[in-house]
Design a protein around this motif. Sequence first.
Motif, PDB file in Angstrom:
ATOM      1  N   LYS A 164       0.712  -1.262  -0.226  1.00 21.71           N
ATOM      2  CA  LYS A 164       0.094   0.011  -0.073  1.00 21.71           C
ATOM      3  C   LYS A 164       0.876   1.342   0.076  1.00 21.71           C
ATOM      4  CE  LYS A 164      -4.147  -2.035   1.729  1.00 21.71           C
ATOM      5  NZ  LYS A 164      -4.398  -3.182   2.619  1.00 21.71           N
ATOM      6  N   VAL A 165       2.018   1.133   0.649  1.00 23.16           N
ATOM      7  CA  VAL A 165       2.768   2.276   0.656  1.00 23.16           C
ATOM      8  C   VAL A 165       3.735   2.457  -0.492  1.00 23.16           C
ATOM      9  CG1 VAL A 165       4.863   3.256   1.976  1.00 23.16           C
ATOM     10  CG2 VAL A 165       3.216   2.205   3.242  1.00 23.16           C
ATOM     11  N   GLU A 166       3.738   1.432  -1.297  1.00 19.80           N
ATOM     12  CA  GLU A 166       4.434   1.405  -2.623  1.00 19.80           C
ATOM     13  C   GLU A 166       3.615   2.372  -3.477  1.00 19.80           C
ATOM     14  OE1 GLU A 166       5.869  -2.052  -4.401  1.00 19.80           O
ATOM     15  OE2 GLU A 166       6.904  -2.385  -2.595  1.00 19.80           O
ATOM     16  N   LEU A 167       2.203   2.197  -3.417  1.00 22.45           N
ATOM     17  CA  LEU A 167       1.198   2.904  -4.190  1.00 22.45           C
ATOM     18  C   LEU A 167       1.135   4.323  -3.837  1.00 22.45           C
ATOM     19  CD1 LEU A 167      -1.739   0.470  -4.204  1.00 22.45           C
ATOM     20  CD2 LEU A 167      -0.485   0.844  -6.018  1.00 22.45           C
ATOM     21  N   LEU A 168       1.333   4.760  -2.640  1.00 23.93           N
ATOM     22  CA  LEU A 168       1.311   6.068  -2.249  1.00 23.93           C
ATOM     23  C   LEU A 168       2.573   6.766  -2.857  1.00 23.93           C
ATOM     24  CD1 LEU A 168       0.352   8.295  -0.313  1.00 23.93           C
ATOM     25  CD2 LEU A 168       1.991   7.454   1.645  1.00 23.93           C
ATOM     26  N   ILE A 169       3.649   6.037  -2.613  1.00 29.07           N
ATOM     27  CA  ILE A 169       5.022   6.619  -3.199  1.00 29.07           C
ATOM     28  C   ILE A 169       4.739   6.966  -4.863  1.00 29.07           C
ATOM     29  CG2 ILE A 169       7.318   6.052  -3.551  1.00 29.07           C
ATOM     30  CD1 ILE A 169       7.457   4.573  -0.979  1.00 29.07           C
ATOM     31  N   ASN A 170       4.127   5.991  -5.489  1.00 29.48           N
ATOM     32  CA  ASN A 170       4.116   6.087  -6.793  1.00 29.48           C
ATOM     33  C   ASN A 170       3.180   7.290  -6.925  1.00 29.48           C
ATOM     34  OD1 ASN A 170       4.476   5.250  -9.546  1.00 29.48           O
ATOM     35  ND2 ASN A 170       2.446   4.426  -9.552  1.00 29.48           N
ATOM     36  N   ASP A 171       2.163   7.354  -6.294  1.00 27.62           N
ATOM     37  CA  ASP A 171       0.918   8.395  -6.561  1.00 27.62           C
ATOM     38  C   ASP A 171       1.504   9.854  -6.278  1.00 27.62           C
ATOM     39  OD1 ASP A 171      -1.142   6.645  -7.347  1.00 27.62           O
ATOM     40  OD2 ASP A 171      -1.953   6.430  -5.272  1.00 27.62           O
ATOM     41  N   MET A 172       2.829   9.928  -5.297  1.00 27.89           N
ATOM     42  CA  MET A 172       3.230  11.215  -5.063  1.00 27.89           C
ATOM     43  C   MET A 172       4.087  11.408  -6.073  1.00 27.89           C
ATOM     44  SD  MET A 172       3.578  10.787  -0.813  1.00 27.89           S
ATOM     45  CE  MET A 172       4.650  12.177  -0.703  1.00 27.89           C
ATOM     46  N   GLY A 173       4.596  10.444  -6.878  1.00 24.48           N
ATOM     47  CA  GLY A 173       5.384  11.033  -8.001  1.00 24.48           C
ATOM     48  C   GLY A 173       6.848  10.406  -8.268  1.00 24.48           C
ATOM     49  N   PHE A 174       6.984   9.261  -7.480  1.00 23.32           N
ATOM     50  CA  PHE A 174       8.325   8.568  -7.210  1.00 23.32           C
ATOM     51  C   PHE A 174       8.294   7.154  -7.423  1.00 23.32           C
ATOM     52  CE2 PHE A 174       8.296  12.505  -4.963  1.00 23.32           C
ATOM     53  CZ  PHE A 174       9.466  12.978  -5.362  1.00 23.32           C
ATOM     54  N   ASP A 175       9.152   6.449  -8.097  1.00 33.07           N
ATOM     55  CA  ASP A 175       9.194   4.864  -8.165  1.00 33.07           C
ATOM     56  C   ASP A 175       9.649   4.376  -6.530  1.00 33.07           C
ATOM     57  OD1 ASP A 175       8.844   5.021 -10.694  1.00 33.07           O
ATOM     58  OD2 ASP A 175      10.957   4.598 -11.247  1.00 33.07           O
ATOM     59  N   ALA A 176       8.944   3.332  -6.134  1.00 35.30           N
ATOM     60  CA  ALA A 176       9.280   2.748  -4.886  1.00 35.30           C
ATOM     61  C   ALA A 176      10.172   1.651  -5.040  1.00 35.30           C
ATOM     62  CB  ALA A 176       7.871   2.165  -4.242  1.00 35.30           C
ATOM     63  N   VAL A 177      11.054   1.575  -4.149  1.00 35.74           N
ATOM     64  CA  VAL A 177      12.064   0.389  -4.166  1.00 35.74           C
ATOM     65  C   VAL A 177      12.006  -0.305  -2.956  1.00 35.74           C
ATOM     66  CG1 VAL A 177      14.489  -0.286  -4.564  1.00 35.74           C
ATOM     67  CG2 VAL A 177      13.460   1.624  -5.810  1.00 35.74           C
ATOM     68  N   ASP A 178      11.748  -1.314  -2.974  1.00 35.69           N
ATOM     69  CA  ASP A 178      11.233  -2.326  -1.618  1.00 35.69           C
ATOM     70  C   ASP A 178      12.749  -2.714  -1.350  1.00 35.69           C
ATOM     71  OD1 ASP A 178      10.871  -3.741   0.538  1.00 35.69           O
ATOM     72  OD2 ASP A 178       9.229  -5.054  -0.529  1.00 35.69           O
ATOM     73  N   LEU A 179      13.366  -2.345  -0.063  1.00 32.78           N
ATOM     74  CA  LEU A 179      14.591  -3.109   0.064  1.00 32.78           C
ATOM     75  C   LEU A 179      14.577  -4.220   1.120  1.00 32.78           C
ATOM     76  CD1 LEU A 179      17.296   0.312   0.219  1.00 32.78           C
ATOM     77  CD2 LEU A 179      16.756  -1.591  -1.782  1.00 32.78           C
ATOM     78  N   GLY A 180      13.258  -4.629   1.492  1.00 26.20           N
ATOM     79  CA  GLY A 180      13.284  -5.762   2.263  1.00 26.20           C
ATOM     80  C   GLY A 180      12.905  -5.415   3.677  1.00 26.20           C
ATOM     81  N   VAL A 181      13.283  -6.276   4.596  1.00 30.13           N
ATOM     82  CA  VAL A 181      12.817  -6.272   5.992  1.00 30.13           C
ATOM     83  C   VAL A 181      13.061  -4.936   6.785  1.00 30.13           C
ATOM     84  CG1 VAL A 181      12.761  -8.890   6.419  1.00 30.13           C
ATOM     85  CG2 VAL A 181      14.956  -7.424   6.990  1.00 30.13           C
ATOM     86  N   LEU A 182      12.529  -4.635   7.582  1.00 27.87           N
ATOM     87  CA  LEU A 182      12.607  -3.128   8.427  1.00 27.87           C
ATOM     88  C   LEU A 182      13.990  -2.909   8.732  1.00 27.87           C
ATOM     89  CD1 LEU A 182      10.908  -0.860   9.367  1.00 27.87           C
ATOM     90  CD2 LEU A 182      10.695  -1.785  11.584  1.00 27.87           C
ATOM     91  N   SER A 183      14.866  -3.851   9.071  1.00 34.22           N
ATOM     92  CA  SER A 183      16.057  -3.678   9.673  1.00 34.22           C
ATOM     93  C   SER A 183      17.248  -3.217   8.217  1.00 34.22           C
ATOM     94  CB  SER A 183      16.924  -4.867  10.109  1.00 34.22           C
ATOM     95  OG  SER A 183      16.776  -6.089   9.227  1.00 34.22           O
ATOM     96  N   ASN A 184      16.727  -3.645   7.224  1.00 34.99           N
ATOM     97  CA  ASN A 184      17.471  -2.799   6.044  1.00 34.99           C
ATOM     98  C   ASN A 184      17.213  -1.491   5.824  1.00 34.99           C
ATOM     99  OD1 ASN A 184      17.949  -5.632   5.562  1.00 34.99           O
ATOM    100  ND2 ASN A 184      16.800  -5.754   3.596  1.00 34.99           N
ATOM    101  N   GLY A 185      16.306  -0.887   6.614  1.00 38.43           N
ATOM    102  CA  GLY A 185      16.259   0.536   6.452  1.00 38.43           C
ATOM    103  C   GLY A 185      17.486   1.328   7.024  1.00 38.43           C
ATOM    104  N   ARG A 186      18.366   0.485   7.569  1.00 40.93           N
ATOM    105  CA  ARG A 186      19.799   1.152   7.680  1.00 40.93           C
ATOM    106  C   ARG A 186      20.331   1.539   6.607  1.00 40.93           C
ATOM    107  NH1 ARG A 186      22.622  -0.270  11.750  1.00 40.93           N
ATOM    108  NH2 ARG A 186      21.258  -2.076  12.596  1.00 40.93           N
ATOM    109  N   ARG A 187      20.116   0.967   5.294  1.00 44.25           N
ATOM    110  CA  ARG A 187      20.646   1.407   4.043  1.00 44.25           C
ATOM    111  C   ARG A 187      20.455   2.776   3.635  1.00 44.25           C
ATOM    112  NH1 ARG A 187      19.696  -3.026  -0.364  1.00 44.25           N
ATOM    113  NH2 ARG A 187      20.784  -1.289  -1.600  1.00 44.25           N
ATOM    114  N   PHE A 188      19.283   3.438   4.176  1.00 42.00           N
ATOM    115  CA  PHE A 188      18.941   4.658   3.968  1.00 42.00           C
ATOM    116  C   PHE A 188      18.403   5.565   5.000  1.00 42.00           C
ATOM    117  CE2 PHE A 188      15.155   1.925   3.123  1.00 42.00           C
ATOM    118  CZ  PHE A 188      14.247   2.507   3.850  1.00 42.00           C
ATOM    119  N   GLN A 189      19.465   5.268   5.990  1.00 40.59           N
ATOM    120  CA  GLN A 189      19.354   6.529   7.206  1.00 40.59           C
ATOM    121  C   GLN A 189      20.438   7.427   6.926  1.00 40.59           C
ATOM    122  OE1 GLN A 189      17.601   4.223  10.763  1.00 40.59           O
ATOM    123  NE2 GLN A 189      19.941   3.499  10.916  1.00 40.59           N
TER     124      GLN A 189
END
Lengths: 207, 344
Positions: A164-189
């Motif tokens: 659902k969040v991917e749809l929101l990101i796309n609707d806001m004008g951006f491609d969404a890139v799923d980087l996996g599990v929450l701990s992978n959020g480390r990659r874009f901190q």
Amino acid sequence: MSKPSLGIIGSGRLGTAIARQASAAGYVVRLANSRGPESLSLIVKVLLPGVIATTVDEAILQSDSIVLALPLNQYKSLPVQLLKGKIVIDAMNYWPPTEGEIPEFMNQEVTSSEYIEQYLPGARIVKTLNHVAYNELEQHSLPEASPGRRAIALAGNDADAKAKVELLINDMGFDAVDLGVLSNGRRFQPDTSLFNTRLTAQEIRST
Amino acid sequence: MELGVFSFGDVQRKVGKLGPTHESVTNLLEAIQLADEVGLDVFGVGEHHTEYFPASSPATILAAAAATTKNIKLTSAVTVLSTEDPVRVYQQFATADIVSGDRVEIIAGRGSSTESFPLFGYDLRDYDRLYAEKLELLLQINASKDGKVTWDGQFRPALNDIEIVPRPKKPMDIWLATGGNPESSIRAASLGMPITYAIIGGHVSRFAPLIDLYREASRQYDVSHADTRVAIATPGYIAEDAKDAKDTFWKSWSWTMTTLGRVRGFAAPTRQHYDSESNVDGALFAGSPEEITERIIALHKKIGHSRHIFQMDTGQLPHDKFLRSIELLGTKVAPMVREALKSE
Ligand SMILES: NC(=O)c1ccc[n+]([C@@H]2O[C@H](COP(=O)([O-])OP(=O)(O)OC[C@H]3O[C@@H](n4cnc5c(N)ncnc54)[C@H](OP(=O)(O)O)[C@@H]3O)[C@@H](O)[C@H]2O)c1
């Protein structure tokens, strides 16, 4: 199909930028801060026509997804019970140079969003929108399939919430890139090569 | 339209290293003197506490400059009011104002650089409450008719009919500075304060809606004697040749953004990004006098600002180039802008 509703907690730079983009994309957007809807009436009228100013509780109760766009150092004011079962987009950063040190976030082993996930049991956390400067949410927004379209990364442990969040990101004008599990959020901190950099989906995938 | 310069007291580079901080203070005084001589309207000194931006005490520098300049307005840009005692800020700026003959102002900010919080022992969680309370007190002291103030708050001992001196002949102009949080525009309007938008990147015109918000809020609050001037503060650098200006400024600007990025955790900017922001509607006003003149006028047509100040010396811009840029702003750009806007 009508767009889902979005509640935004925090009406500062990031919160108002997300509100504008989501509202333009047809979402029913509710915006809240700690001071109450009165304090937002002019902001909504002049900057964000169509967006509903409300309380934090109402923004959560009335919306399918919630964006956390308040300073991380205020997270303890979040209503834990109300957020149970909601899709919660964590756009906050642990950013000592602007918000000061917060002891419980100094542990490098756990990302800020994982800490927030533990703090909000039952909330379906998706980390995203945190690595784009607020003004660029508008400036870099492009229709789907535009060449060179900027991408926004997301991470989370709940596949349905992420879809659902991917749809929101796309609707806001951006491609969404799923980087996996929450701990992978480390990659874009903060302090990563993805933080505050303009990249396409392919470029994000290959970093 | 008022034109001017603001600086955080950029240090010079000496054989690959940062030079001494004392030199930045004397360089700053020389720059202010020149800005006055070439007829610029305002010079601002911004409070920072780092080895590369050591202007930690703007009121002191402004007081010294007050004694050697004649016409130029002298302001902080900004005073990080959240971590100051408003009584002391008032006393220091009022003193400088008297020395200058009514030319000193204050631009008060919440502080986007936050190094003064740990330095003076304040908690960033109180960021906004500190600012709101201290701003209110500073305005009250400044407006007091008899110099006496009665006040009670959370972050400083109460004042009970206390005299706060010296008193300049008239209250100082106190501006609110904001980097784009809409609530700050409303706060300035609700207090009847003029506003300075600090624009460090992106498109300048993205601030137009915020200025509309400020003006609409000013009409609604309708504060008596409100001052609703709008000023813009951006990076800027002028050289005779446009390409030379852009190349020189790229060096200093990219050093500063890279250093800031290291502190704040974002990647260094690219030249491509810089080029896109140093043209047309971008926030970086680096170019020839003609180009900068055109861009100021175009922006003025869009947003109707009455003051534009430029931060020229960052990232160890050689001092002679800084002086030359000030001179070009005063002797080339300012006359062309005045001529173009004289019918207003
Ligand atoms: N600025 C950016 O470009 C950017 C980009 C990505 C991520 N972020 C992240 O987004 C968050 C907000 O940043 P910002 O730049 O938008 O900050 P900001 O401009 O200072 O805005 C913060 C907002 O949060 C509200 N707020 C504060 N305490 C609150 C509370 N307890 N409950 C509800 N609302 C509260 C504030 O309003 P009141 O004080 O009136 O409540 C204000 O509207 C930070 O975590 C930051 O790391 C920012």
